[in-house]
Design a protein around this motif. Structure first.
Motif, mmCIF file in Angstrom:
data_model
loop_
_atom_site.group_PDB
_atom_site.id
_atom_site.type_symbol
_atom_site.label_atom_id
_atom_site.label_comp_id
_atom_site.label_asym_id
_atom_site.label_seq_id
_atom_site.Cartn_x
_atom_site.Cartn_y
_atom_site.Cartn_z
ATOM 1 N N SER A 35 -11.284 26.544 -80.437
ATOM 2 C CA SER A 35 -10.483 27.688 -80.867
ATOM 3 C C SER A 35 -10.905 28.909 -80.065
ATOM 4 O O SER A 35 -12.076 29.307 -80.086
ATOM 5 C CB SER A 35 -10.675 27.939 -82.363
ATOM 6 N N VAL A 36 -9.965 29.511 -79.345
ATOM 7 C CA VAL A 36 -10.248 30.639 -78.466
ATOM 8 C C VAL A 36 -10.385 31.928 -79.287
ATOM 9 O O VAL A 36 -9.653 32.131 -80.272
ATOM 10 C CB VAL A 36 -9.130 30.784 -77.401
ATOM 11 N N PHE A 37 -11.334 32.792 -78.887
ATOM 12 C CA PHE A 37 -11.513 34.079 -79.554
ATOM 13 C C PHE A 37 -10.190 34.856 -79.566
ATOM 14 O O PHE A 37 -9.392 34.747 -78.634
ATOM 15 C CB PHE A 37 -12.523 34.955 -78.811
ATOM 16 N N GLY A 54 -13.633 33.999 -74.847
ATOM 17 C CA GLY A 54 -14.516 32.883 -75.134
ATOM 18 C C GLY A 54 -13.880 31.969 -76.157
ATOM 19 O O GLY A 54 -12.701 32.118 -76.508
ATOM 20 N N PHE A 55 -14.659 31.003 -76.661
ATOM 21 C CA PHE A 55 -14.091 30.052 -77.616
ATOM 22 C C PHE A 55 -15.197 29.440 -78.463
ATOM 23 O O PHE A 55 -16.378 29.429 -78.098
ATOM 24 C CB PHE A 55 -13.308 28.955 -76.898
ATOM 25 N N GLY A 56 -14.791 28.917 -79.628
ATOM 26 C CA GLY A 56 -15.680 28.171 -80.503
ATOM 27 C C GLY A 56 -15.344 26.694 -80.458
ATOM 28 O O GLY A 56 -14.197 26.308 -80.209
ATOM 29 N N VAL A 64 -17.222 18.987 -87.997
ATOM 30 C CA VAL A 64 -16.567 20.294 -88.044
ATOM 31 C C VAL A 64 -15.151 20.072 -87.521
ATOM 32 O O VAL A 64 -14.930 19.945 -86.320
ATOM 33 C CB VAL A 64 -17.315 21.330 -87.191
ATOM 34 N N ASN A 65 -14.186 19.989 -88.432
ATOM 35 C CA ASN A 65 -12.842 19.542 -88.080
ATOM 36 C C ASN A 65 -11.907 20.655 -87.629
ATOM 37 O O ASN A 65 -10.888 20.379 -86.983
ATOM 38 C CB ASN A 65 -12.214 18.799 -89.257
ATOM 39 N N ASP A 66 -12.220 21.891 -87.974
ATOM 40 C CA ASP A 66 -11.326 22.979 -87.573
ATOM 41 C C ASP A 66 -12.088 24.291 -87.527
ATOM 42 O O ASP A 66 -13.130 24.453 -88.188
ATOM 43 C CB ASP A 66 -10.144 23.104 -88.539
ATOM 44 N N ILE A 67 -11.577 25.223 -86.735
ATOM 45 C CA ILE A 67 -12.091 26.586 -86.626
ATOM 46 C C ILE A 67 -10.887 27.516 -86.599
ATOM 47 O O ILE A 67 -9.908 27.247 -85.911
ATOM 48 C CB ILE A 67 -12.929 26.782 -85.352
ATOM 49 N N SER A 68 -10.957 28.608 -87.353
ATOM 50 C CA SER A 68 -9.856 29.559 -87.357
ATOM 51 C C SER A 68 -10.425 30.974 -87.364
ATOM 52 O O SER A 68 -11.394 31.261 -88.077
ATOM 53 C CB SER A 68 -8.959 29.347 -88.579
ATOM 54 N N GLY A 123 -11.854 39.282 -85.954
ATOM 55 C CA GLY A 123 -12.856 38.694 -85.076
ATOM 56 C C GLY A 123 -13.878 37.803 -85.740
ATOM 57 O O GLY A 123 -14.648 37.132 -85.049
ATOM 58 N N THR A 124 -13.949 37.769 -87.078
ATOM 59 C CA THR A 124 -14.792 36.792 -87.750
ATOM 60 C C THR A 124 -14.047 35.457 -87.788
ATOM 61 O O THR A 124 -12.865 35.378 -87.462
ATOM 62 C CB THR A 124 -15.155 37.248 -89.170
#
Length: 382
Positions: A228-230, A235-237, A283-287, A292-293
């Motif tokens: 997931s891009v910032f 950057g990205f997570g 860790v199946n997803d990031i949002s 920005g958090t």
């Protein structure tokens, strides 16, 4: 369809339960933070199969795709300060599993879908019609909508990323990634594609004639599940199957991981058990919230909220567990902030972290809406 799902997860998962880990010196500050109990509003009807993606419109609608080959759309409203209403508006069926979705946020009138039969389709919500707008030679794992150019971007296991103008049957641009595209995202001018074995391709959308940048994951040891891009595109997570995530800053993509001033790092999350022996969940997803958090969504049934700049955990919430067993958490397979960040859609299904033999024990496929907790979006210092 069940066979395709098993093949997909054999290829892209690895069992991670009952794993003992040494202390990770690079992880963010994590602590037990007391939060008021969240209220989860059920979304009905529930999907007929495991959820594969969630996508919000720019307004009050969201779509879920699932392995039963259906895409479903709901309208979301508020009942009171913490409870949501969800009204089913329409659904459409495909002859194969649907793997991904994204809204046309320029019009809010259509959703683009990628499927296991290698096609990219446009679903017109008003007419309830679907039109194929693109094709790959393998399943389409990710679709994105580049609103500035009105272009659909698709990533496939055929090792290509393709750009589609919906008025033309041929891609306007193709990138050969040299790896099977398992996850993909974009924000601002950064397009990022990733393979299960942690190879990355970053592409500058502001200069489509430029060459992509290829690099390898520095921190994580095992297969990734999501990227997931910032929000600012810098950057990205990444979330992996090992109960760890990483934060990767653009200026350090190809730089050595040394020195105390580095901004990229990895951290542990979504683990249960004692310090000496803990169980790691994917860790199946990031949002990302607009401020920005971000949160990570895990196979342990929890959302963890983080501040990447402070390298600190902000809090966590656990979804309802219909299995009523501490040894069977309700895996979150997808979770997304609404466009304005005020609500979170959460899908729970079996995520195959225990392998095929346990699939029959996880029979529930649910979707919930919950209000974004205040602690998840602290005010940034000016």
């Amino acid at each position: 369809s069940p066979t395709q799902e098993r093949q997909h997860n054999r290829h892209n998962t690895q069992e991670t339960r009952d794993t003992t880990h040494k202390t990770d010196k690079r992880h963010t500050t994590s602590q037990s933070i007391t939060m008021s109990k969240p209220v989860f509003s059920d979304v009905n009807p529930a999907p007929g199969g495991p959820t594969s993606s969630l996508s919000w419109s720019k307004g009050t609608f969201f779509v879920a795709t699932s392995w039963d080959g259906k895409a479903r759309c709901w309208e979301v409203g508020m009942v009171d300060a913490v409870r949501f209403s969800t009204v089913p508006k329409c659904e459409i069926a495909f002859p194969c599993p649907l793997l991904c979705s994204v809204w046309d946020i320029n019009t809010n009138a259509a959703v683009f879908l990628g499927d296991a039969d290698n096609a990219v389709s446009r679903w017109d919500l008003a007419s309830q019609s679907k039109q194929q707008i693109g094709a790959h030679s393998a399943p389409v794992k990710s679709v994105l909508f580049w609103e500035a150019q009105n272009i659909v971007i698709s990533g496939s296991w055929d090792k290509t990323v393709k750009f589609w103008d919906t008025r033309s049957p041929n891609p306007v641009h193709t990138i050969n990634t040299n790896f099977s595209v398992h996850a993909m995202d974009y924000r601002q001018k950064m397009l990022l594609a990733a393979s299960p074995d942690k190879k990355y391709m970053a592409f500058d959308l502001s200069n489509t004639s430029s060459n992509p940048l290829y690099f390898q994951e520095k921190f994580l040891q095992y297969q990734l599940r999501t990227v997931s891009v910032f929000p600012d595109g810098n950057g990205f997570g990444v979330g992996s199957i090992e109960g760890r995530a990483s934060i990767n800053v653009a200026s350090e993509f190809t730089a050595p991981v040394t020195g105390t001033n580095k901004m990229s790092f990895a951290f542990k999350c979504h683990r249960l058990g004692t310090a000496s022996s803990e169980r790691a969940y994917p860790v199946n997803d990031i949002s990302w919230h607009p401020n920005g958090t971000f949160f990570t969504a895990g196979g342990d049934g929890n959302l963890f909220f983080w501040d990447k700049d402070a390298k600190q955990q902000l809090g966590s919430i656990e979804v309802p567990n219909r299995y009523n067993s501490a040894s069977m958490p309700n895996p979150i397979v997808a979770a997304k902030y609404s466009y304005d960040g005020g609500a979170i859609a959460i899908a729970t299904s079996y995520d195959w972290f225990k392998g095929e033999d346990f699939a029959s024990q996880y029979q529930y496929n649910d979707i919930f809406i919950t209000k974004t907790p205040a602690i998840a979006v602290p005010h940034k210092k000016k």
